[in-house]
Design a protein around this motif. Sequence first.
Motif, PDB file in Angstrom:
ATOM      1  N   GLY A 165       0.634  -1.159   0.480  1.00 21.96           N
ATOM      2  CA  GLY A 165       0.046   0.032   0.022  1.00 21.96           C
ATOM      3  C   GLY A 165       0.823   1.265   0.176  1.00 21.96           C
ATOM      4  O   GLY A 165       0.480   2.597   0.718  1.00 21.96           O
ATOM      5  N   ALA A 166       1.980   1.268  -0.815  1.00 23.03           N
ATOM      6  CA  ALA A 166       2.642   2.866  -0.940  1.00 23.03           C
ATOM      7  C   ALA A 166       2.110   3.604  -1.530  1.00 23.03           C
ATOM      8  O   ALA A 166       1.166   3.679  -2.242  1.00 23.03           O
ATOM      9  N   ASP A 167       2.317   4.922  -1.033  1.00 21.04           N
ATOM     10  CA  ASP A 167       2.146   5.854  -2.091  1.00 21.04           C
ATOM     11  C   ASP A 167       2.615   6.158  -2.435  1.00 21.04           C
ATOM     12  O   ASP A 167       1.685   6.544  -4.286  1.00 21.04           O
ATOM     13  N   VAL A 168       3.550   5.630  -3.325  1.00 22.62           N
ATOM     14  CA  VAL A 168       3.856   5.837  -4.960  1.00 22.62           C
ATOM     15  C   VAL A 168       5.095   4.722  -5.191  1.00 22.62           C
ATOM     16  O   VAL A 168       6.233   4.204  -3.929  1.00 22.62           O
ATOM     17  N   CYS A 169       5.378   4.784  -6.064  1.00 16.05           N
ATOM     18  CA  CYS A 169       6.683   3.280  -6.609  1.00 16.05           C
ATOM     19  C   CYS A 169       7.496   4.254  -7.700  1.00 16.05           C
ATOM     20  O   CYS A 169       6.923   4.516  -8.992  1.00 16.05           O
ATOM     21  N   GLU A 170       8.949   4.760  -7.357  1.00 18.61           N
ATOM     22  CA  GLU A 170       9.835   5.180  -8.589  1.00 18.61           C
ATOM     23  C   GLU A 170      10.769   4.431  -8.131  1.00 18.61           C
ATOM     24  O   GLU A 170      10.727   3.649  -8.334  1.00 18.61           O
ATOM     25  N   ASP A 193       5.588  14.768 -19.117  1.00 17.14           N
ATOM     26  CA  ASP A 193       4.960  14.726 -17.476  1.00 17.14           C
ATOM     27  C   ASP A 193       4.512  13.910 -17.191  1.00 17.14           C
ATOM     28  O   ASP A 193       3.806  13.476 -15.645  1.00 17.14           O
ATOM     29  N   ARG A 194       3.425  13.317 -17.756  1.00 21.85           N
ATOM     30  CA  ARG A 194       2.570  12.188 -17.286  1.00 21.85           C
ATOM     31  C   ARG A 194       1.288  11.536 -19.017  1.00 21.85           C
ATOM     32  O   ARG A 194       2.048  12.229 -19.873  1.00 21.85           O
ATOM     33  N   VAL A 195       1.155  10.230 -18.503  1.00 29.69           N
ATOM     34  CA  VAL A 195       0.750   9.043 -19.050  1.00 29.69           C
ATOM     35  C   VAL A 195       0.131   8.460 -18.290  1.00 29.69           C
ATOM     36  O   VAL A 195      -0.130   7.831 -17.835  1.00 29.69           O
ATOM     37  N   THR A 196      -0.938   8.152 -19.556  1.00 31.59           N
ATOM     38  CA  THR A 196      -1.468   6.971 -18.336  1.00 31.59           C
ATOM     39  C   THR A 196      -1.428   5.382 -18.619  1.00 31.59           C
ATOM     40  O   THR A 196      -0.904   5.401 -19.660  1.00 31.59           O
ATOM     41  N   TYR A 197      -1.917   4.658 -18.057  1.00 37.19           N
ATOM     42  CA  TYR A 197      -1.102   3.339 -18.396  1.00 37.19           C
ATOM     43  C   TYR A 197      -1.418   3.089 -19.686  1.00 37.19           C
ATOM     44  O   TYR A 197      -0.875   2.368 -19.241  1.00 37.19           O
ATOM     45  N   GLU A 198      -3.181   3.275 -19.746  1.00 42.01           N
ATOM     46  CA  GLU A 198      -3.048   2.503 -20.955  1.00 42.01           C
ATOM     47  C   GLU A 198      -2.280   2.972 -22.141  1.00 42.01           C
ATOM     48  O   GLU A 198      -2.052   1.805 -22.400  1.00 42.01           O
ATOM     49  N   GLU A 199      -1.793   4.670 -22.396  1.00 45.72           N
ATOM     50  CA  GLU A 199      -0.887   4.958 -23.667  1.00 45.72           C
ATOM     51  C   GLU A 199       0.623   4.626 -22.696  1.00 45.72           C
ATOM     52  O   GLU A 199       1.088   3.759 -23.549  1.00 45.72           O
ATOM     53  N   MET A 200       0.522   3.939 -21.680  1.00 47.70           N
ATOM     54  CA  MET A 200       2.277   3.074 -21.408  1.00 47.70           C
ATOM     55  C   MET A 200       1.982   1.810 -21.863  1.00 47.70           C
ATOM     56  O   MET A 200       3.406   1.417 -21.903  1.00 47.70           O
ATOM     57  N   LEU A 201       0.648   0.981 -21.241  1.00 44.53           N
ATOM     58  CA  LEU A 201       0.705   0.259 -22.253  1.00 44.53           C
ATOM     59  C   LEU A 201       1.579  -0.228 -22.953  1.00 44.53           C
ATOM     60  O   LEU A 201       1.989  -1.151 -23.678  1.00 44.53           O
ATOM     61  N   ARG A 221      -3.905  -2.721 -12.664  1.00 41.77           N
ATOM     62  CA  ARG A 221      -4.861  -3.411 -11.681  1.00 41.77           C
ATOM     63  C   ARG A 221      -5.221  -3.064 -10.598  1.00 41.77           C
ATOM     64  O   ARG A 221      -5.957  -2.891  -9.446  1.00 41.77           O
ATOM     65  N   TYR A 222      -4.112  -2.292  -9.965  1.00 38.80           N
ATOM     66  CA  TYR A 222      -3.470  -2.132  -8.058  1.00 38.80           C
ATOM     67  C   TYR A 222      -3.561  -0.490  -7.832  1.00 38.80           C
ATOM     68  O   TYR A 222      -3.665  -0.280  -7.586  1.00 38.80           O
ATOM     69  N   ASP A 223      -4.121  -0.001  -9.333  1.00 42.65           N
ATOM     70  CA  ASP A 223      -3.827   1.984  -9.391  1.00 42.65           C
ATOM     71  C   ASP A 223      -2.445   2.495  -8.295  1.00 42.65           C
ATOM     72  O   ASP A 223      -3.105   3.320  -7.996  1.00 42.65           O
ATOM     73  N   VAL A 224      -1.576   2.228  -8.849  1.00 41.52           N
ATOM     74  CA  VAL A 224       0.308   2.117  -8.404  1.00 41.52           C
ATOM     75  C   VAL A 224       0.433   3.139  -9.301  1.00 41.52           C
ATOM     76  O   VAL A 224       0.447   3.116 -10.965  1.00 41.52           O
ATOM     77  N   PRO A 225       0.215   4.189  -8.858  1.00 37.90           N
ATOM     78  CA  PRO A 225       1.285   5.219  -9.244  1.00 37.90           C
ATOM     79  C   PRO A 225       2.815   5.890  -9.349  1.00 37.90           C
ATOM     80  O   PRO A 225       2.957   4.945  -9.007  1.00 37.90           O
ATOM     81  N   VAL A 226       2.864   5.283 -10.797  1.00 39.48           N
ATOM     82  CA  VAL A 226       4.525   4.731 -10.946  1.00 39.48           C
ATOM     83  C   VAL A 226       4.912   6.430 -11.096  1.00 39.48           C
ATOM     84  O   VAL A 226       4.793   7.105 -11.849  1.00 39.48           O
ATOM     85  N   HIS A 227       6.026   6.496 -10.799  1.00 43.62           N
ATOM     86  CA  HIS A 227       7.066   8.172 -11.399  1.00 43.62           C
ATOM     87  C   HIS A 227       8.270   7.803 -11.527  1.00 43.62           C
ATOM     88  O   HIS A 227       8.776   6.456 -11.064  1.00 43.62           O
ATOM     89  N   THR A 235      15.728  16.351 -11.068  1.00 42.69           N
ATOM     90  CA  THR A 235      14.267  16.856 -12.187  1.00 42.69           C
ATOM     91  C   THR A 235      13.034  15.411 -11.727  1.00 42.69           C
ATOM     92  O   THR A 235      13.783  13.964 -11.508  1.00 42.69           O
ATOM     93  N   THR A 236      11.757  16.228 -11.782  1.00 45.02           N
ATOM     94  CA  THR A 236      10.915  15.766 -11.482  1.00 45.02           C
ATOM     95  C   THR A 236      10.725  14.430 -13.102  1.00 45.02           C
ATOM     96  O   THR A 236      10.257  15.131 -14.220  1.00 45.02           O
ATOM     97  N   GLY A 237      10.201  13.359 -13.156  1.00 47.09           N
ATOM     98  CA  GLY A 237      10.563  12.327 -14.111  1.00 47.09           C
ATOM     99  C   GLY A 237       8.620  12.431 -14.759  1.00 47.09           C
ATOM    100  O   GLY A 237       8.112  13.561 -14.495  1.00 47.09           O
ATOM    101  N   THR A 238       8.230  11.478 -15.208  1.00 41.76           N
ATOM    102  CA  THR A 238       6.809  11.555 -16.056  1.00 41.76           C
ATOM    103  C   THR A 238       6.324  10.634 -14.342  1.00 41.76           C
ATOM    104  O   THR A 238       6.505   9.317 -14.174  1.00 41.76           O
TER     105      THR A 238
END
Length: 434
Positions: A165-170, A193-201, A221-227, A235-238
């Motif tokens: 249940g992490a807050d973010v996966c970097e 700056d941002r991409v959706t799961y579908e596009e990244m898939l 599937r588990y709605d994990v925000p990935v940075h 630098t801030t990533g995607t």
Amino acid sequence: MALVVQKYGGSSVADAQSIKRVAKRIAATKRAGNEVVVVVSAMGDTTDELLDLAGQITPLPPQRELDILLTSGERISMSLLAMAITNLGVKAKSFTGQQAGLMTDAVHGRARLVDVVPHRIRETVERGQVAIVAGFQGVSSTNDVTTLGRGGSDTTAVALAAGLGADVCEIYTDVDGVFTADPRIVPGARKVDRVTYEEMLELAASGAKVLALRAVEYARRYDVPVHVRSSFSSTTGTLVTGTYGDRIDPNAPDGEQEETPMEAPIISGVAHDRSEAKITVVGVPDKPGTAARIFEVVAGAGANIDMIVQNVSAAHTGLTDISFTLPHGDSPSTLAALNGLQDEIGFASLQYDDQIGKLSLVGAGMKSHPGVSARLFGALRDAGINIEMISTSEIRISVVTREDALDDAVRAIHTAFDLDSADGEAVVYAGSGR
Ligand code: ADP
Ligand code: ASP
Ligand code: MG
């Protein structure tokens, strides 16, 4: 207090100096008051070197032994990283995939996670220590060590983030995030700056290896925000998430902020893939059932097929050709299986071509813009590049070219769709790109 899962790829821990550098970053995250779980890949190109070594012993190593061999790469980096962090005065402990509770099926070389039971990892962070987990590995129900397939440390990280249940996966790598194309090929690629799961898939499935496909599937599937970001810069990533998120427009009147997903941009990027080969079954009798029989046999050989093209049959012969692409590694077993089918089906011959490259233009909204394919084909024509196969979906157009024309093709398409960055070149900080 946030729980952060950080994954460091091989290029970020390529040597002792890099391991110490990464350790500083981890210690700083911990000292800032976070709980930290780290997933680490094998150092540099260790996994490739171990594969080469096995190949010098035998051309077809037993899969179980190969898995034990490959997991040793991540054991080296996890223990060295734990030592480096401890040296900075922060307590850290390393764990193999098995110790971390990553349970998989028994398919060596590309095992799937069936359960994640990270009790020891949770205990470790609750004690205020940093937990380091070896990426890319797990254990089957028969207690055999398994690996999750190339790039599998990304999957380990996302699965642990979901399980804890992490807050973010970097995901720390050697570029500043997800770009509109591989910066190694297109220096003018733009970071998104941002991409959706579908596009990244779709990007990952089309070969953009900055994130492993299974990791993206898991995150969705588990709605994990990935940075996705660089371990070599601050630098801030995607951010990879379910929607484009709430975009705050400072000028919008109260109550009129956009909260639903914005209409997606038409093009998210150009991906390429050199890992596939093409098999052509020449002179196939054009009658019902032959394609079914061919692909039953291909499936039986365990091949993951991608594009399929069948020509119209030549009128006077009633014969056609069927071509399909598949990963290089699946080719020997597939060719052998198809050879065994020649008498039954009566095709003329098999052709094998491993000098192909595939590029894919990915983006939501492709279907509603018929001009997109015309523009893509026009750009390849202008660059003098021949198209050998085409396939399309709602959010992707893929073409196969000669492998040696692929880089030029990617650059031509990137420019044709106005993806080139206005502000300078993308940085590739390290890594061999293997
Ligand atoms: P790591 O060792 O950190 O896992 P990888 O080599 O697996 O790193 O992935 C990072 C590499 O992915 C980058 O160096 C880059 O060459 C490649 N790559 C391919 N497509 C893209 C893309 N669209 N955006 C960013 N990087 C990409
Ligand atoms: N070391 C493994 C590989 O090279 C896993 C990973 O790095 O993600 O594929
Ligand atoms: Mg990777």
